[in-house]
Design a protein around this motif. Structure first.
Motif, PDB file in Angstrom:
ATOM      1  N   UNK A 121       0.886  -1.194  -0.168  1.00  0.00           N
ATOM      2  CA  UNK A 121       0.082  -0.145  -0.423  1.00  0.00           C
ATOM      3  C   UNK A 121       0.641   1.233  -0.058  1.00  0.00           C
ATOM      4  N   UNK A 122      -0.080   2.488  -0.842  1.00  0.00           N
ATOM      5  CA  UNK A 122       1.073   3.737  -0.407  1.00  0.00           C
ATOM      6  C   UNK A 122       0.878   3.810   0.677  1.00  0.00           C
ATOM      7  N   UNK A 123       1.951   5.074   1.846  1.00  0.00           N
ATOM      8  CA  UNK A 123       1.657   5.585   2.856  1.00  0.00           C
ATOM      9  C   UNK A 123       0.198   6.542   3.233  1.00  0.00           C
ATOM     10  N   UNK A 124      -0.351   7.204   2.246  1.00  0.00           N
ATOM     11  CA  UNK A 124      -0.998   7.723   1.660  1.00  0.00           C
ATOM     12  C   UNK A 124      -2.130   6.894   0.622  1.00  0.00           C
ATOM     13  N   UNK A 125      -2.883   7.703   0.844  1.00  0.00           N
ATOM     14  CA  UNK A 125      -3.982   7.173  -0.676  1.00  0.00           C
ATOM     15  C   UNK A 125      -3.324   7.251  -1.926  1.00  0.00           C
ATOM     16  N   UNK A 126      -3.805   6.402  -2.971  1.00  0.00           N
ATOM     17  CA  UNK A 126      -2.846   7.006  -4.521  1.00  0.00           C
ATOM     18  C   UNK A 126      -3.876   8.161  -5.054  1.00  0.00           C
ATOM     19  N   UNK A 127      -2.734   9.021  -5.919  1.00  0.00           N
ATOM     20  CA  UNK A 127      -3.844  10.275  -6.182  1.00  0.00           C
ATOM     21  C   UNK A 127      -4.286   9.356  -7.478  1.00  0.00           C
ATOM     22  N   UNK A 128      -4.963   9.546  -7.695  1.00  0.00           N
ATOM     23  CA  UNK A 128      -6.311   9.547  -8.629  1.00  0.00           C
ATOM     24  C   UNK A 128      -5.625   9.851 -10.290  1.00  0.00           C
ATOM     25  N   UNK A 159      -6.085   4.077 -10.608  1.00  0.00           N
ATOM     26  CA  UNK A 159      -7.171   4.818  -9.553  1.00  0.00           C
ATOM     27  C   UNK A 159      -7.235   5.075 -10.376  1.00  0.00           C
ATOM     28  N   UNK A 160      -9.320   5.553 -10.147  1.00  0.00           N
ATOM     29  CA  UNK A 160      -9.448   6.195 -10.529  1.00  0.00           C
ATOM     30  C   UNK A 160     -10.527   6.781  -9.638  1.00  0.00           C
ATOM     31  N   UNK A 161     -11.679   7.530  -9.976  1.00  0.00           N
ATOM     32  CA  UNK A 161     -11.380   9.084  -9.015  1.00  0.00           C
ATOM     33  C   UNK A 161     -11.506   8.417  -7.480  1.00  0.00           C
ATOM     34  N   UNK A 162     -11.811   9.587  -6.761  1.00  0.00           N
ATOM     35  CA  UNK A 162     -11.544   9.427  -5.359  1.00  0.00           C
ATOM     36  C   UNK A 162     -12.541   9.608  -4.997  1.00  0.00           C
ATOM     37  N   UNK A 163     -13.489   8.444  -4.665  1.00  0.00           N
ATOM     38  CA  UNK A 163     -14.359   8.143  -3.976  1.00  0.00           C
ATOM     39  C   UNK A 163     -14.522   8.134  -2.514  1.00  0.00           C
ATOM     40  N   UNK A 164     -15.483   8.752  -1.582  1.00  0.00           N
ATOM     41  CA  UNK A 164     -15.112   8.624   0.244  1.00  0.00           C
ATOM     42  C   UNK A 164     -16.333   8.656   0.777  1.00  0.00           C
ATOM     43  N   UNK A 174     -24.227   8.947   6.660  1.00  0.00           N
ATOM     44  CA  UNK A 174     -23.058   8.636   5.950  1.00  0.00           C
ATOM     45  C   UNK A 174     -23.178   9.590   4.683  1.00  0.00           C
ATOM     46  N   UNK A 175     -21.723  10.357   5.020  1.00  0.00           N
ATOM     47  CA  UNK A 175     -21.625  11.553   4.116  1.00  0.00           C
ATOM     48  C   UNK A 175     -20.694  10.775   2.651  1.00  0.00           C
ATOM     49  N   UNK A 176     -21.317  10.957   1.425  1.00  0.00           N
ATOM     50  CA  UNK A 176     -20.451  11.079   0.405  1.00  0.00           C
ATOM     51  C   UNK A 176     -19.419  11.867  -0.766  1.00  0.00           C
ATOM     52  N   UNK A 177     -18.741  12.043  -0.470  1.00  0.00           N
ATOM     53  CA  UNK A 177     -17.016  12.985  -1.372  1.00  0.00           C
ATOM     54  C   UNK A 177     -17.003  11.918  -2.868  1.00  0.00           C
ATOM     55  N   UNK A 178     -16.997  13.239  -3.599  1.00  0.00           N
ATOM     56  CA  UNK A 178     -15.725  12.872  -4.799  1.00  0.00           C
ATOM     57  C   UNK A 178     -15.029  13.787  -5.161  1.00  0.00           C
ATOM     58  N   UNK A 179     -13.541  12.956  -4.991  1.00  0.00           N
ATOM     59  CA  UNK A 179     -12.825  14.375  -5.481  1.00  0.00           C
ATOM     60  C   UNK A 179     -12.715  15.439  -4.558  1.00  0.00           C
ATOM     61  N   UNK A 180     -13.013  15.020  -3.300  1.00  0.00           N
ATOM     62  CA  UNK A 180     -13.491  16.140  -1.853  1.00  0.00           C
ATOM     63  C   UNK A 180     -14.687  16.944  -2.269  1.00  0.00           C
TER      64      UNK A 180
END
Length: 328
Positions: A121-128, A159-164, A174-180
């Motif tokens: 794994x990367x130290x932090x999340x993968x860049x989109x 690695x696609x969009x940053x969906x959290x 549940x709060x959903x974000x996409x690319x911040x």
């Protein structure tokens, strides 16, 4: 809820991953591809052990996740499962022969879960937008137990969009974000006091439109007269842990939220419309982070929960330590 679905295999060729025991239980990867994968047992001349090594039985990889050609989320680890145990003395060499390259270089490291599974794994999340390539050149490499690799495995993914998704158990949201950018806030119910939901960050393993879930399959109850007994097929299922945690719709909790005062057997419940919408938003590797539960964080190998370990904890399970990906 709990499901019955085959054996506890790490993966299926179809890409359904970590088909584990069940959903909502109280209580890795896709077939390795490249020059060959486990199955035929016949190596070509190009993939034979080097003459300087004993012939011996082969060291093979069972699976590599993600599947080559897929697009995954920012929290997705690379997970490699070996068919036979790798001795501690051989792991540093094995790690060095599993090269990770990326279009946007990142720091990261391997971590061993037991003697057959190693995740990177990367130290932090993968860049989109990052393209990632794994080259596992095992030809002639020893597993420290008398086996030598005979193949090279290659997987490439993006690695696609940053969906959290951030779940508050106590807030029932549940709060959903996409690319911040915030997208939607959904009403949820999580586990009851008796069957609390795992805390922590879990990368989505897979998703299915319908899953058969039973209380007996996860050891909750096999007694049809019990209040905790269930045998249901439920829709819009997003799989979070191998032990059986899902985000989904439940017929027993059709209107989740702070007003319903209903608790699950460990899953996160959404309304039918919200469950269908969320199902359409997420992909393998998207992080779902749950806070406010009375339960501990999910173990890092319970599915793909790598980010539940701090970086120093992660490095403690590595034989070769931190490195930086090669540049694609």
């Amino acid at each position: 809820m709990g499901r019955r679905k085959g054996s506890i295999g790490i993966a299926l060729v179809t890409g359904v991953l970590l088909v584990g025991a069940s959903a909502c239980g109280g209580g890795s990867g896709d077939k390795a591809s490249g020059s060959d994968a486990k199955g035929s047992g016949k190596a070509s001349a190009k993939s034979s052990p080097t003459p300087s090594k004993p012939a011996g039985p082969p060291m093979l990889l069972e699976t590599i996740t993600p599947q080559t050609g897929t697009t995954v989320g920012v929290a997705m680890p690379i997970s490699v499962v070996f068919t036979n145990p790798v001795a501690a003395k051989a792991r540093a060499t094995v790690e060095k022969h599993m090269k990770v390259s990326a279009s946007q270089p990142v720091a990261g490291a391997w971590h061993w879960f037991g003697d057959k599974r190693a995740d990177w794994r990367p130290k932090t999340y993968w860049p989109s937008g990052t393209t990632v390539k794994v080259d596992a050149d095992m030809k002639g490499i020893s597993n420290g137990n008398g086996r030598y690799g005979v193949r090279t495995y290659t997987h490439t993914f993006k690695v696609g969009d940053d969906v959290r998704a951030d779940v508050s158990v106590t807030g029932h949201t549940m709060k959903v974000t996409r690319n911040g950018t915030p997208v939607r806030t959904l009403s949820i119910n999580a586990g009851s006091a008796e069957y609390p939901t795992w805390n922590g960050t879990m990368a989505v393993i897979d998703k299915q439109e319908k899953v058969h879930m039973t209380s007996c399959s996860v050891g909750i109850s096999c007694d049809k007269g019990s209040a905790n007994y269930y045998d249901l097929t439920l829709p819009w299922d997003v799989h979070l842990t191998q032990s059986g945690t899902y985000v989904h719709y439940s017929t027993g909790d059709p209107n989740p939220g702070s007003g319903s005062a209903r608790g699950s057997h460990g899953c996160v419940h959404l309304s039918i419309s919200d469950a269908k919408w969320f199902y359409g938003q997420v992909k393998q590797g998207d992080p779902v982070t749950i806070t406010g539960s009375s339960r501990a964080k999910a173990p890092a190998d319970n599915g793909y929960a790598a980010f539940n370990l701090g970086w120093e904890q992660w490095l403690a399970g590595s034989a070769s330590g931190q490195g930086t990906t090669a540049t694609l």
